[in-house]
Design an enzyme around this catalytic site. Structure first.
Site, PDB file in Angstrom:
ATOM      1  CB  THR A 266     -13.527  50.468  61.389  1.00 22.85           C
ATOM      2  OG1 THR A 266     -14.433  52.052  61.724  1.00 22.85           O
ATOM      3  CG2 THR A 266     -12.650  50.439  62.580  1.00 22.85           C
ATOM      4  CB  THR A 303     -21.739  45.222  58.376  1.00 15.79           C
ATOM      5  OG1 THR A 303     -20.435  45.016  57.235  1.00 15.79           O
ATOM      6  CG2 THR A 303     -20.992  44.448  59.634  1.00 15.79           C
ATOM      7  CE  LYS A 328     -16.124  36.715  57.467  1.00 16.85           C
ATOM      8  NZ  LYS A 328     -15.714  36.365  56.021  1.00 16.85           N
ATOM      9  CG  HIS A 333     -16.026  37.872  60.955  1.00 16.03           C
ATOM     10  ND1 HIS A 333     -14.858  37.464  60.705  1.00 16.03           N
ATOM     11  CD2 HIS A 333     -16.139  39.302  60.607  1.00 16.03           C
ATOM     12  CE1 HIS A 333     -14.122  38.467  60.039  1.00 16.03           C
ATOM     13  NE2 HIS A 333     -14.944  39.450  59.748  1.00 16.03           N
ATOM     14  CG  PHE A 392     -11.533  46.917  61.888  1.00 18.57           C
ATOM     15  CD1 PHE A 392     -12.857  46.967  60.859  1.00 18.57           C
ATOM     16  CD2 PHE A 392     -11.719  46.706  62.902  1.00 18.57           C
ATOM     17  CE1 PHE A 392     -13.994  46.851  61.461  1.00 18.57           C
ATOM     18  CE2 PHE A 392     -13.003  46.630  63.757  1.00 18.57           C
ATOM     19  CZ  PHE A 392     -14.378  46.603  62.946  1.00 18.57           C
TER      20      PHE A 392
END
Length: 404
Positions: A266, A303, A328, A333, A392
């Site tokens: 991830t 993030t 975004k 997202h 991911f």
């Protein structure tokens, strides 16, 4: 060989349709809100479509049969085909393909049906549960509705799925397997299981006191992404086919790069080596030099790790610092739809010579040195642009576009 983009269809939290989405993104107003469907969860907000009425476009019977992710894709595909000036009643369907990106299938509808199972109401479960929820049906239903009878499949590379679909569609055109490909992505992760799962993974913003300020790519105070939903469909054609029928061209998909980090399930590779290879591949494929790129639509999840890794690669590869935006920040997202939505927005930016702003960037992370467009849309002369998508699994997809 470049692929001509002759049709666009968009459904996003910023607006329903291409024009409404473009205006909403240029306004730079975040769409994250608290929603009753997420009541009681640690993260109870997301970005949803405004007043989406699929029945008005698709009719009651078809709408009843489909899960939300398929409804959105079919409405966007209908808009894109109409925009391209194509008529499914007369085209050679065997030369028309469909490639749609999706990450999780019909999790919205499946969650509802699973609730019946938990309550012991097995006979109340719909016989359409599986056809509604499996990911491949989004491409299959578009083929059925539009009689697109060529190659037909779904790409599933998580948050890169939509971009992977567009790159794959371009390859089908290069191989002369199709004259036209209906390509894009569709997803809704505004469900309880998605919110709870992503929350437990620690990747969602927990700014429940300020949902509109939660998605803040490249900001020093970013703490995670915001769930969203939407669909984008692009009609792509061999350039010669588009010219022969006198089609209007919005732009060209010229380059595609796809790699794997091979680093972590991830987390991104902090050095960004896979991202850099994908970018180099896309530029080489398009025959473009880094200094020719006038704009970058960043993956920009908000993030800590993803934004920093992406920024470091952009800093290394683009010393001229082309203006960057992060879609975004406004619409959240869209996971499997995100890459296709951002690709469509990149095409619009090139066509309009205008870059939409990034919302909520109040204090740039001091480790990041990028020219990020904020506050208002920026007019900017550009002939080529790049759109980034990462996922991911360490899957990376980078698309390079040229202006019409």
């Amino acid at each position: 060989m470049d692929a001509a983009i002759t049709g666009l269809g968009l459904l996003t939290p910023a607006g329903l349709g291409v024009e409404a989405t473009w205006q909403g993104l240029c306004a730079g107003r975040p769409t994250a809100r608290q929603h009753a469907v997420l009541d009681g969860l640690p993260v109870d907000f997301c970005c949803r479509l405004p007043d989406f009425d699929a029945e008005a476009v698709l009719g009651r019977r078809l709408t009843w049969r489909l899960d939300l992710f398929t409804k959105m894709a079919l409405v966007a595909a209908t808009e894109a085909v109409r925009d391209a000036g194509l008529d499914p009643a007369v085209w050679n369907g065997a030369r028309v393909g469909v490639v749609i990106g999706n990450g999780s299938g019909g999790n919205v509808g499946l969650e509802k049906e699973y609730g019946k199972l938990q309550e012991g109401r097995v006979t109340a479960i719909s016989p359409l549960t599986i056809p509604r929820s499996v990911p491949n049906m989004v491409a299959g239903e578009i083929a059925l509705a539009l009689q697109a009878l060529g190659p037909n499949f779904v790409t599933a590379t998580a948050c890169a799925s939509g971009a992977t679909a567009l790159g794959t569609a371009r390859d089908l055109l290069r191989l002369d397997r199709c004259d036209v490909v209906i390509a894009g992505g569709s997803e809704s992760v505004c469900s309880r299981i998605a919110s709870a799962g992503f929350s437990q993974a620690g990747v969602l913003s927990t700014r429940t006191h300020d949902p509109a300020g939660a998605s803040r790519p490249f900001d020093a105070d970013r703490d995670g992404f915001v769930l969203g939903e939407g669909a984008a469909v692009l009609v792509m054609e061999r350039a010669a086919h588009a010219r022969a029928r006198g089609a209007r061209v919005h732009g060209y998909l010229s380059g595609y790069g796809a790699t794997a980090d091979g680093y972590h399930p991830t987390a991104p590779d902090p050095g960004g080596q896979g991202v850099q290879r994908a970018t180099e591949m896309a530029l080489s494929d398009a025959g473009l030099r880094h200094e020719e790129i006038g704009h970058i639509n960043a993956h920009g999840t908000s993030t800590q790790k993803n934004d920093l890794a992406e920024a470091l690669v952009m800093q290394r590869m683009f010393p001229s610092r082309p203006p960057v935006t992060a879609t975004k920040s406004v619409i959240g997202h869209g996971v499997g739809a995100a890459g296709a939505i951002e690709a469509a927005v990149t095409v619009l930016a090139l066509r309009e010579q205008l870059i939409p702003p990034t919302a909520n960037l109040d204090r740039m992370d001091e480790r990041i040195d990028l020219d990020v467009v904020t506050k208002a849309p920026r007019p900017h002369a550009m002939s080529a642009a790049v759109s980034n998508s990462f996922a991911f699994g360490g899957q990376n997809a980078v698309l390079a576009f040229r202006a019409p």
